[in-house]
Design an enzyme around this catalytic site. Structure first.
Site, PDB file in Angstrom:
ATOM      1  N   ASP A 135     -15.721   9.669   2.848  1.00 18.62           N
ATOM      2  CA  ASP A 135     -16.587   9.576   1.507  1.00 18.62           C
ATOM      3  C   ASP A 135     -17.751  10.327   1.879  1.00 18.62           C
ATOM      4  O   ASP A 135     -18.489  10.408   0.904  1.00 18.62           O
ATOM      5  CB  ASP A 135     -17.017   8.072   1.517  1.00 18.62           C
ATOM      6  CG  ASP A 135     -15.980   7.591  -0.046  1.00 18.62           C
ATOM      7  OD1 ASP A 135     -15.087   8.350  -0.412  1.00 18.62           O
ATOM      8  OD2 ASP A 135     -16.535   6.636  -0.499  1.00 18.62           O
ATOM      9  N   ASP A 391     -12.520  -6.392   0.553  1.00 23.39           N
ATOM     10  CA  ASP A 391     -11.118  -6.703   1.039  1.00 23.39           C
ATOM     11  C   ASP A 391     -10.913  -8.086   0.974  1.00 23.39           C
ATOM     12  O   ASP A 391      -9.761  -8.619   0.612  1.00 23.39           O
ATOM     13  CB  ASP A 391     -11.436  -6.320   2.769  1.00 23.39           C
ATOM     14  CG  ASP A 391     -12.569  -6.921   3.240  1.00 23.39           C
ATOM     15  OD1 ASP A 391     -13.527  -7.369   2.374  1.00 23.39           O
ATOM     16  OD2 ASP A 391     -12.704  -7.005   4.507  1.00 23.39           O
TER      17      ASP A 391
END
Length: 683
Positions: A135, A391
């Site tokens: 990223d 998550d």
């Protein structure tokens, strides 16, 4: 996959720790008794201290109830990997995902070690594909992966030849040679070990020394990084290594992905990066389960949004999914729709027919920042957006659809991560976790709502609430309780019992401390480790947790948005801890996360000074109330001892000192607190 017999791959053992259950229940009874005492003795206390104490202790009781229910029936799963090939004719292909976001905070050598350990898995390499999401769009990371792929050609065979268990090179070569050679003392192994160590040292040096050369790429494989910025660049997908012939003793696929980013387009942090990996793997992947790190595997049907109920309905109805439905939920890519349809309908999708190099252009299109618009990605399926702990939120949305998960921790553990070192990085990570969990609590995915209106079970709800409370909610009540201590000392009032009722909190404290210390000793840990944990269990919630709570409040009031802070990760030193001058010392910076703790410490110290100098107001004897007692003094001193690293930080130098700006802000808040306390004293 065909099953030849019913030999279990794993067995779950449930433990009935009667001693633990009795102790936990006894502590809950003591907390309930304290609440009962509060109710029947309300006339013996001033209203404000009584109300705050009752409110905080009610929440502490609820918190302990969550702890008790979550830990009531612990289980351990024992796995039998050696039985796998006895029952399964062919192992499934697996797509492996690795994420990184900043080459400065997450050095490429750490990413390389993760990738090398995955490439060397004890698994058929032609059934593994490793995708690395960058990223940060860093040519340094790409260069490091290219060099790592060359090193892997020697590292992977070495690991398999000598059955190496620790397959991250840094960790493997950090052991002393005499320890390694003690297990295998053959001349051939010694020679190859030394050669591999030299090769890894050269790899590390090249990654670090050559990073400046490729920071400004202009040609070759690095031309795609020309005129790119970290937050403004097109999709970049490069196949670093492809096992085109599907050779069983070759290397797994290795693919580099940097998704498109534009300044005014939301990218949803790590959750967005993971969804791009799923999209790319849907086109050019092996069409097997996903391994998303942290020992977490996801089945494709689960990630694509199916529930167990959907699977049962489709099994009996035989209905196929229409193209229009696929387009609305998964986007317009025909390759994605084909892959998803095969998965959802249970049809076989042969990974042998996939040529990764031929689908790079298509994968680049779905990795664009506009592909997800109007689809279900991040909303109905895959990694869910809306929390910086993506998550946990994703796991919650999976559970509320009716799926159950299995916790499996093989021995030795398959993968371990790098914990951030030092106070600032550790606190930043703790704050991010607490922020994300609180975002979950205040959104439509709240565990309570998921239980009432979806399929999250009550036990699952209590477990999620325990996590959310432990990291975020309880911090508010701990801060209030700490402030109440100082308030009672400053105003010469009390909130702890001064009759036989003091036996209740005293018994709770003694039993709890002995109980937790015995658990540490039973695990082979030291009393020092126990005390460090006790101390940090006070520092972390009242700093990181409380700041996270304030951040989420600002988000709810639409004043500011929460931020995904990337924590700095460093390779741990290979030298002994005893040689590390930073070992056991706490570091600080000017982050606001240290402001609550510094303020709490100064408030407690100020309250003690007021007590010692006799500046407390007199107690009106005719009121029947009592002044500040030994209980409040003891708790305040205990809190000061817990904050010993902060107390040292007031007088240390360098990075071990609390910044002057933080001390000044805390001093102002302390003066304001003392002034408000004195204003509440009658007369």
């Amino acid at each position: 996959m065909a099953y030849q017999n019913s030999i279990p791959f794993y067995e779950k053992y449930w433990y009935k720790h009667n001693y633990k259950r009795v102790t936990d229940s006894l502590l809950l009874i003591l907390l309930l008794s304290l609440l009962g005492y509060r109710v029947i003795s309300i006339n013996n206390y001033s209203l404000f201290p009584w109300f705050v104490a009752f409110l905080c202790e009610s929440w502490f009781t609820f918190s302990w109830f969550l702890t008790l229910t979550t830990q009531w029936s612990p289980a351990v799963t024992k796995t039998y990997p050696h039985r796998l090939l006895q029952s399964v004719e062919e192992l499934p292909p697996v797509d492996l995902f690795v994420t990184t976001a900043d080459p400065e905070l997450e050095p490429p050598i750490i990413t390389v070690n993760t990738v090398l350990s995955l490439l060397a898995l004890d698994y058929p390499p032609h059934k593994l594909a490793c995708y690395v999401s960058d990223d940060g769009c860093s040519p340094r990371t790409f260069y490091a992966l290219q060099e790592a792929s060359q090193f892997a050609k020697f590292w992977v065979p070495f690991c398999k030849k000598y059955h190496v268990q620790v397959r991250a090179p840094f960790r493997y070569f950090s052991d002393k040679p005499e320890e390694v050679f003690g297990a295998n003392n053959t001349p051939e192994f010694k020679q190859e070990w030394l050669q591999m160590k030299d090769m890894y040292d050269n790899l590390s040096s090249k990654i670090e020394l050559d990073s400046s050369i490729i920071s400004n790429p202009c040609n070759g494989d690095f031309a795609v990084f020309s005129n790119t910025e970290r937050t403004n660049h097109p999709s970049i997908i490069q196949v670093i290594w492809e096992n085109k012939e599907h050779i069983a003793d070759g290397l797994p696929h290795l693919i580099y992905i940097s998704r498109e980013k534009r300044p005014k387009q939301p990218h949803h942090y790590k959750a967005g990066a993971m969804n791009v990996l799923y999209l790319a793997a849907g086109i050019g992947g092996l069409q097997g389960p996903f391994y998303g790190g942290t020992n977490c595997f996801h089945r494709r049907k689960v990630i694509y949004g199916l529930s167990p109920e959907n699977i049962e309905k489709d099994k009996f109805s035989g209905n196929s999914i229409s193209e229009e439905e696929l387009k609305q939920k998964f986007g317009t890519s025909k390759e994605i729709m084909k892959s998803v349809a095969c998965t959802l309908e249970g049809r076989t999708y042969s990974y042998n027919d996939i040529n990764i190099s031929n689908v790079v252009d298509v994968a680049s299109q779905v990795a664009g920042c506009a592909y997800e618009y109007g689809t279900g990605w991040g909303k109905q399926m895959a990694w869910i957006y809306g929390s910086v702990t993506e998550d946990v939120l994703t796991g919650l949305t999976i559970h509320k659809k009716g799926w159950r998960s299995e916790f499996c921790m093989p021995s030795p553990i398959g993968f371990t991560g790098f914990a951030p070192g030092g106070g600032p990085n550790s606190m930043a990570q703790q704050k991010r976790w607490a922020t994300g969990l609180l975002e979950m609590f205040f959104c439509k995915h709240c565990p309570i709502i998921s239980t009432l209106f979806h399929k999250l079970t009550l036990r699952q709800c209590l477990a999620y609430m325990w996590i959310i409370n432990h990291w975020g909610l309880m911090s508010v009540f701990e801060v209030c309780y700490a402030c109440l201590l100082a308030y009672c000392i400053i105003t010469n009032s009390n909130f702890l019992p001064q009759d036989l009722g003091i036996c209740i909190p005293a018994a709770f404290l003694v039993i709890y401390k002995i109980y937790t210390a015995s658990e540490y000793l039973a695990e082979g840990l030291s009393i020092r480790a126990w005390w460090n944990n006790q101390r940090m269990s006070r520092i972390t919630p009242m700093n990181a947790g409380f700041c996270a709570f304030l951040s989420v409040l600002l988000k709810l009031f639409r004043i500011s948005e929460t931020v995904f802070d990337i924590t700095k990760k460093d390779l741990p030193s290979a030298k002994d801890v005893g040689d590390d001058k930073d070992a056991g010392r706490y570091t600080f910076d000017e982050s606001v996360v240290f402001l609550p703790g510094t303020t709490i410490l100064l408030v407690q110290l100020t309250a003690m000074v007021i007590k010692l100098l006799g500046f407390q107001p007199p107690v009106a004897t005719q009121s029947g109330k009592h002044g500040c007692g030994l209980g409040e003094i003891f708790c305040s001193v205990y809190l000061i001892i817990c904050y010993w690293p902060f107390l040292r930080g007031l007088f240390e130098t360098g990075k071990y000192r609390i910044p002057l700006s933080t001390i000044l802000k805390s001093a102002i808040l302390t003066c304001l607190f003392v002034h408000l306390c004195q204003r509440t004293v009658p007369g």
